[in-house]
Design a protein around this motif. Structure first.
Motif, PDB file in Angstrom:
ATOM      1  N   GLY A  95      -2.811  48.776  89.043  1.00 31.06           N
ATOM      2  CA  GLY A  95      -2.676  47.920  87.873  1.00 31.06           C
ATOM      3  C   GLY A  95      -2.909  48.620  86.548  1.00 31.06           C
ATOM      4  N   LYS A  96      -3.364  49.865  86.574  1.00 35.48           N
ATOM      5  CA  LYS A  96      -3.591  50.628  85.343  1.00 35.48           C
ATOM      6  C   LYS A  96      -2.335  51.416  84.980  1.00 35.48           C
ATOM      7  N   TYR A  97      -2.168  51.639  83.688  1.00 32.25           N
ATOM      8  CA  TYR A  97      -1.050  52.434  83.183  1.00 32.25           C
ATOM      9  C   TYR A  97      -1.549  53.830  82.828  1.00 32.25           C
ATOM     10  N   TYR A  98      -0.723  54.828  83.140  1.00 32.69           N
ATOM     11  CA  TYR A  98      -1.030  56.226  82.868  1.00 32.69           C
ATOM     12  C   TYR A  98       0.155  56.843  82.134  1.00 32.69           C
ATOM     13  N   ILE A  99      -0.103  57.885  81.366  1.00 37.67           N
ATOM     14  CA  ILE A  99       0.968  58.572  80.653  1.00 37.67           C
ATOM     15  C   ILE A  99       0.864  60.066  80.917  1.00 37.67           C
ATOM     16  N   GLN A 100       2.018  60.677  81.184  1.00 37.18           N
ATOM     17  CA  GLN A 100       2.090  62.119  81.367  1.00 37.18           C
ATOM     18  C   GLN A 100       3.462  62.580  80.893  1.00 37.18           C
ATOM     19  N   ASN A 101       3.476  63.639  80.101  1.00 36.33           N
ATOM     20  CA  ASN A 101       4.727  64.179  79.553  1.00 36.33           C
ATOM     21  C   ASN A 101       5.544  63.106  78.845  1.00 36.33           C
ATOM     22  N   GLU A 102       4.845  62.239  78.102  1.00 34.32           N
ATOM     23  CA  GLU A 102       5.441  61.174  77.302  1.00 34.32           C
ATOM     24  C   GLU A 102       6.146  60.094  78.132  1.00 34.32           C
ATOM     25  N   VAL A 103       5.873  60.050  79.439  1.00 37.49           N
ATOM     26  CA  VAL A 103       6.419  59.026  80.321  1.00 37.49           C
ATOM     27  C   VAL A 103       5.260  58.148  80.769  1.00 37.49           C
ATOM     28  N   VAL A 104       5.460  56.831  80.726  1.00 39.86           N
ATOM     29  CA  VAL A 104       4.425  55.879  81.132  1.00 39.86           C
ATOM     30  C   VAL A 104       4.684  55.439  82.574  1.00 39.86           C
ATOM     31  N   ILE A 159     -13.031  61.333  84.448  1.00 38.27           N
ATOM     32  CA  ILE A 159     -13.128  59.892  84.222  1.00 38.27           C
ATOM     33  C   ILE A 159     -12.693  59.633  82.784  1.00 38.27           C
ATOM     34  N   ASP A 160     -11.803  58.668  82.584  1.00 38.71           N
ATOM     35  CA  ASP A 160     -11.363  58.340  81.224  1.00 38.71           C
ATOM     36  C   ASP A 160     -11.926  56.977  80.854  1.00 38.71           C
ATOM     37  N   LYS A 161     -12.840  56.961  79.893  1.00 36.23           N
ATOM     38  CA  LYS A 161     -13.443  55.716  79.412  1.00 36.23           C
ATOM     39  C   LYS A 161     -12.920  55.339  78.033  1.00 36.23           C
ATOM     40  N   GLU A 162     -12.066  56.189  77.448  1.00 32.49           N
ATOM     41  CA  GLU A 162     -11.578  55.959  76.095  1.00 32.49           C
ATOM     42  C   GLU A 162     -10.338  55.081  76.035  1.00 32.49           C
ATOM     43  N   HIS A 163      -9.563  55.056  77.112  1.00 29.06           N
ATOM     44  CA  HIS A 163      -8.310  54.311  77.102  1.00 29.06           C
ATOM     45  C   HIS A 163      -8.405  53.118  78.039  1.00 29.06           C
ATOM     46  N   ALA A 164      -7.755  52.035  77.658  1.00 30.37           N
ATOM     47  CA  ALA A 164      -7.847  50.785  78.411  1.00 30.37           C
ATOM     48  C   ALA A 164      -7.032  50.792  79.694  1.00 30.37           C
ATOM     49  N   GLY A 165      -6.031  51.668  79.774  1.00 33.02           N
ATOM     50  CA  GLY A 165      -5.169  51.670  80.950  1.00 33.02           C
ATOM     51  C   GLY A 165      -4.140  50.554  80.904  1.00 33.02           C
ATOM     52  N   THR A 166      -3.885  50.053  79.700  1.00 31.27           N
ATOM     53  CA  THR A 166      -2.872  49.015  79.510  1.00 31.27           C
ATOM     54  C   THR A 166      -1.563  49.675  79.073  1.00 31.27           C
ATOM     55  N   LEU A 167      -0.514  48.893  79.020  1.00 38.44           N
ATOM     56  CA  LEU A 167       0.775  49.413  78.564  1.00 38.44           C
ATOM     57  C   LEU A 167       0.658  49.915  77.130  1.00 38.44           C
ATOM     58  N   GLU A 168      -0.134  49.240  76.322  1.00 39.33           N
ATOM     59  CA  GLU A 168      -0.317  49.629  74.928  1.00 39.33           C
ATOM     60  C   GLU A 168      -1.272  50.818  74.769  1.00 39.33           C
ATOM     61  N   ASP A 169      -2.137  51.054  75.757  1.00 40.79           N
ATOM     62  CA  ASP A 169      -3.127  52.127  75.689  1.00 40.79           C
ATOM     63  C   ASP A 169      -3.266  52.800  77.063  1.00 40.79           C
TER      64      ASP A 169
END
Length: 100
Positions: A64-73, A41-51
């Protein structure tokens, strides 16, 4: 003692939720080999494009949440309903779309 879904663990800076009720055992802690019992569970990041939320596998995706992996959003286009283990790049068109 019985461990249920309302228990969380914080190990190595990550928060986990119990997926399956089970009797606690010393060796059954979140991490490699217990992915069917615990989910990240990730509570530290907002899941927005900026975070965006850093995706490392063993995570449920939320629409509707944004995720990042290997520097790709990626933008999640539908709830996964269960934890996923695949690379996000292999889930394009199924659960996510790449954000340019």
């Amino acid at each position: 003692y019985l461990v249920s879904g309302h228990v969380t663990y914080a190990i190595e800076g990550k928060l986990y939720r119990v997926l399956q009720a089970h009797v606690a055992q010393e060796t059954w802690i979140p991490g490699n080999g217990t992915e069917s019992i615990f989910v990240v569970i990730d509570k530290e990041h907002a899941g927005t494009l900026e975070d965006p939320i850093p995706y490392e596998g063993n995570m449920e995706l939320f629409n509707g949440k944004y995720y990042i992996q290997n520097e790709v959003v990626y933008l999640c286009t539908r709830d996964s309903g269960t934890p996923l283990y695949n690379e996000l790049s292999s889930l394009v068109g199924i659960y996510v779309e790449e954000v340019e």
